[in-house]
Design a protein around this motif. Structure first.
Motif, PDB file in Angstrom:
ATOM      1  N   GLU A 159      17.928 -10.119  -8.481  1.00  0.00           N
ATOM      2  CA  GLU A 159      17.595 -11.482  -8.919  1.00  0.00           C
ATOM      3  C   GLU A 159      16.392 -11.483  -9.862  1.00  0.00           C
ATOM      4  O   GLU A 159      16.419 -12.121 -10.921  1.00  0.00           O
ATOM      5  N   ARG A 161      15.124  -8.914 -11.586  1.00  0.00           N
ATOM      6  CA  ARG A 161      15.416  -8.201 -12.837  1.00  0.00           C
ATOM      7  C   ARG A 161      16.194  -9.078 -13.806  1.00  0.00           C
ATOM      8  O   ARG A 161      15.965  -9.027 -15.024  1.00  0.00           O
ATOM      9  N   ALA A 162      17.111  -9.852 -13.267  1.00  0.00           N
ATOM     10  CA  ALA A 162      17.860 -10.772 -14.137  1.00  0.00           C
ATOM     11  C   ALA A 162      16.926 -11.816 -14.727  1.00  0.00           C
ATOM     12  O   ALA A 162      17.010 -12.158 -15.919  1.00  0.00           O
ATOM     13  N   ARG A 163      16.027 -12.341 -13.897  1.00  0.00           N
ATOM     14  CA  ARG A 163      15.060 -13.332 -14.382  1.00  0.00           C
ATOM     15  C   ARG A 163      14.130 -12.709 -15.415  1.00  0.00           C
ATOM     16  O   ARG A 163      13.807 -13.321 -16.434  1.00  0.00           O
TER      17      ARG A 163
END
Length: 234
Positions: A159, A161-163
């Motif tokens: 989560e 890393r995606a952000r």
């Protein structure tokens, strides 16, 4: 604060969270590996014990086979002794019978020793089976807890890393590249504000001209003392 700097600080905040979670994940792995090694050692010990029993059983069958042969030989020698007609023949038949009985005695003692040893070996197998079962039971709950922790951390990492990836798009490429180069040198924090006239990380004094440029344009500068990125704070 310049928008580019604010965007970079948001990326750094995500990187710090990622670093913290990766360290937590790293602490789980040795515990999982230790459990796997403990179980592997117990499994190997059980297999070795079973192989020892198998080897002794093969030896037992071999001795029993020889014992049967010696008893057949004894019967033949006894039959020959019963049918002799001279003293010389009786002496020879008696010697052969005594030899057969001696071999029977030796084989029987060897067989008795094997039987006793096999009892010890089978007891060892039982002990190792119980030990492996105890390890399995003890590890089951702990492994479940560790697996749950790992799953939670990995989910959080995905989560964040995606952000982080989304936030990084708001940072100019050249600025992000400089930041990533600094962090690649095993730095957790790569961006620091000015603290008065100095770098907030190492207290190196920054020349007035550079400070003025940073305050006026919102630009970032590399600290000559420690190599971090500096920005002018509020």
């Amino acid at each position: 604060m310049h928008p580019d700097v604010a965007a970079l600080l948001a990326v750094q905040a995500d990187d710090i969270e990622i670093h913290t979670l990766e360290e937590k994940l790293a602490t789980l792995m040795p515990r999982l590996e230790a459990m796997e090694k403990e179980q592997e050692r117990a499994t190997q010990a059980l297999e070795q014990a079973r192989q020892a029993v198998d080897a002794e059983e093969r030896r037992q069958r071999d001795v029993r086979g020889r014992l049967d042969q010696y008893r057949q030989l004894e019967e033949r020698n006894q039959s020959q002794l019963n049918s002799v007609t001279s003293a010389r023949e009786a002496t020879a038949a008696t010697a052969q019978l005594d030899q057969a009985r001696k071999m029977i005695g030796e084989a029987q003692r060897e067989l008795d020793g094997i039987s006793h040893h096999m009892g010890d070996l089978r007891h060892g197998v039982t002990e190792r089976e119980h030990a492996l079962r105890d390890i399995d039971q003890a590890q089951r709950e702990l492994r479940s807890s560790l697996d749950a922790d790992r799953s939670t951390i990995e989910s959080q990492l995905a989560e964040i890393r995606a952000r982080r990836g989304a936030r990084a798009k708001a940072v100019p490429r050249s600025l992000l590249a400089r930041y990533d180069r600094i962090r690649s040198k095993k730095r957790v924090y790569a961006v620091f504000p000015l603290r008065g006239h100095s770098c907030a990380n190492c207290d190196t004094v920054i020349p007035l001209q550079r400070r003025s440029a940073m305050s006026g344009s919102g630009a970032t500068e590399i600290c000559e003392g420690c190599g971090v990125l500096l920005y002018a704070g509020e």
